[in-house]
Design a protein around this motif. Structure first.
Motif, PDB file in Angstrom:
ATOM      1  N   UNK A 219      -8.842   3.802   0.236  1.00 49.24           N
ATOM      2  CA  UNK A 219      -7.387   3.756   0.031  1.00 49.24           C
ATOM      3  C   UNK A 219      -6.597   3.531   1.326  1.00 49.24           C
TER       4      UNK A 219
ATOM      5  N   UNK B  73      -3.260  -2.753   4.420  1.00 48.56           N
ATOM      6  CA  UNK B  73      -3.063  -4.142   3.974  1.00 48.56           C
ATOM      7  C   UNK B  73      -1.713  -4.328   3.283  1.00 48.56           C
TER       8      UNK B  73
ATOM      9  N   UNK C 293      -6.427  -0.095   2.068  1.00 45.31           N
ATOM     10  CA  UNK C 293      -5.487  -0.825   1.208  1.00 45.31           C
ATOM     11  C   UNK C 293      -4.035  -0.516   1.584  1.00 45.31           C
ATOM     12  N   UNK C 294      -3.784   0.707   2.027  1.00 43.56           N
ATOM     13  CA  UNK C 294      -2.411   1.023   2.459  1.00 43.56           C
ATOM     14  C   UNK C 294      -2.041   0.174   3.674  1.00 43.56           C
TER      15      UNK C 294
END
Lengths: 256, 261
Positions: free
Chosen positions: B34, B40, B37-38
């Motif tokens: 996660x 990105x 992804x944060x």
């Protein structure tokens, strides 16, 4: 008639249950406002204040997706903890039909997110709420929300089998935000992600809402989001049946 | 000697118990994937907004996301004792409270340090940002100070968890506020003055600024002011958290809420 009664009573019950969950209300209102605030300041500092409505819609949709996701994962997990999952499985209607109203209620609660970010943007950042096609916006919003709810139903079916549904929910939150281009155009993403975006209802949903609000063709994205919603419901009926069978065969239904 | 045993052994057992129940199936999605992804997400929003370069978001978010293990894990370490009905036996033990609770904080700091470092490495790799070995040498102490100060904040939420039930809601709000105020995605200079001032009183803000400076070639000596402020905040939060634990413990006994789940 019976189907309608199942859907309506399930929808109403879940909406009441969600209304008592502080965590869910936080996910659907406070979290989107936090993301909207960050996005507003990022766009402002980049000198693109004109895109604040764009950011508000995106942050709101992020909230809709989060509530759908956590609601879908959570509803199976909560039922498992409370020992009512087996009762749902044992009831005569198909499991997909039992959980369809729950998913719709989750997504409906997600509309709070969009309302919260638009109101927050208007009051705190002075975002002008002038919609290019207000009636189409009112049409696109429920269509998107229902479609996301139906996608949530497909996810929920996998959570019947997967014990760590909440962890899976956490993992799927950001990637879908990114691949759907909720706060930016997907044209800046690598080309290989494009087909993934096309398969996601939030991608078409945000396009429909964005075009209705800022101008552009609404009917194409709207048709796509509705089409994906219908596909989701068909898929979910199969996946629910399959995963329900697997979980019964492996006796994992009640494992917490 | 007994206090040292309570500090190290108690902390280790608490950590093992927490992650024994969480399992890798929870740990990897929540604390390994996660944060990447944060990074990105905000890097792409940054590109769309035209505000900062990718490196700004890689550093800011990898450190900010470590507030999740710091705050959530620290508060869960205490709140879960109540959930599993083991808080009572702990609190009636004669063990001194300082090693008892601070021992639980040490594994949290080390875990958060790993989460931040991995996110920094992986996020950088994906966005083609490489940090030199010398940068890493300077980053590790910066990250360690950041995790210490943020765990102090986690100690406060853990203490509140002795009295209220919705610690995850409180932790979520705090992590969200850090996202806005600590300069992870918006430079403090771009925030209104009052928001920037709040940011300077929160953990991570000074450490993020220090991390950005050291990756741009600053030495640890050049960022010692920032690190000093971060460490001072950590000490203040830790003392406040510990004081709050003692207060809440008394309140829980007084109102018989110790085992309310």
């Amino acid at each position: 008639m019976s189907i309608f009664r199942i859907v309506w009573s399930g929808f109403r019950t879940n909406l009441k249950m969600l209304g008592t969950s502080t965590f869910f209300l936080l996910t659907s209102t406070v979290q989107p406002v936090i993301f909207a605030t960050v996005a507003f300041y990022m766009f402002r500092s980049g000198g693109r204040s004109g895109t604040l409505l764009y950011a508000a819609l995106g942050a709101g949709m992020m909230g809709v997706w989060s509530t759908t996701l956590f609601g879908s994962g959570g509803m199976i997990q909560w039922q498992r903890w409370q020992g009512t999952l087996e009762i749902g499985v044992a009831s005569p209607p198909s499991l997909a039909l039992v959980y369809l109203p729950f998913s719709l209620a989750n997504a409906f609660t997600g509309m709070y997110a969009l309302a919260a970010t638009l109101v927050w943007g208007r009051l705190v950042f002075g975002v002008p709420l002038h919609f290019a096609h207000p009636w189409l916006f009112l049409l696109a919003l429920p269509a998107t929300v229902v479609s996301l709810g139906l996608m949530g139903l497909v996810l929920a079916s996998t959570f019947v089998l997967y014990r760590y549904a909440n962890a899976m929910s956490n993992l799927l939150e950001y990637p879908v935000w990114i691949a759907s281009g909720l706060v930016f155009s997907t044209s800046i993403l690598p080309g290989w992600t494009r087909p993934i975006s096309w398969l996601l209802p939030p991608y078409w949903g945000i396009l429909a809402l964005r075009h209705a609000a800022l101008g552009g063709g609404v009917w194409g994205p709207l048709a796509a989001v509705l089409g994906l919603g219908l596909a989701s419901i068909v898929v979910s009926f199969f996946t629910f049946r399959w995963f329900e069978h697997l979980s019964r065969a492996r006796a994992t239904l009640a494992l917490t | 000697m007994n206090s040292l045993r309570v500090f190290f052994v108690g902390g280790l057992i608490s950590y093992r118990a927490l992650f024994g129940w969480l399992t890798p199936a929870v740990y990897i999605p929540a604390l390994i994937l996660t944060p990447i992804f944060q990074i990105l997400l905000f890097a792409y929003i940054g590109r769309a907004a035209g505000s900062q370069g990718d490196e700004f978001y890689v550093i800011g978010n990898s450190i900010q996301y470590a507030s999740v293990p710091c705050i959530f894990v620290m508060s869960q370490t205490i709140a879960d004792e109540r959930f599993f009905q083991t808080l009572g036996p702990i609190l009636i033990s004669p063990a001194h409270r300082v090693p008892l609770f601070l021992g639980r904080a040490l594994p949290v700091i080390l875990n958060a340090l790993f989460v931040a470092a991995f996110a920094l490495f992986a996020g950088g790799l994906i966005l083609s940002i490489t940090f030199s070995a010398s940068s890493w040498m300077r980053l590790v102490p910066v990250l360690a100070v950041a995790m210490f100060s943020c765990t102090g904040l986690g100690l406060i939420t853990g203490a509140i968890g002795l009295r209220i039930r919705e610690t995850s809601v409180l932790s979520n709000v705090l992590v969200g506020l850090l996202l806005i105020f600590c300069g992870a995605n918006v430079a403090l200079s771009s925030l209104p003055h009052w928001m920037a001032e709040i940011g300077r009183a929160l953990p991570l803000t000074h450490a993020i600024a220090a991390a950005r400076a050291v990756t741009n070639g600053a030495t640890l000596g050049q960022v010692q002011g920032l690190l000093g402020k971060e460490a001072a905040l950590g000490i203040v939060y830790t003392i406040a958290g510990f004081g709050l634990i003692r207060f809440m413990e008394r309140q829980s006994r007084l109102h018989a809420t110790l085992e309310r789940v």
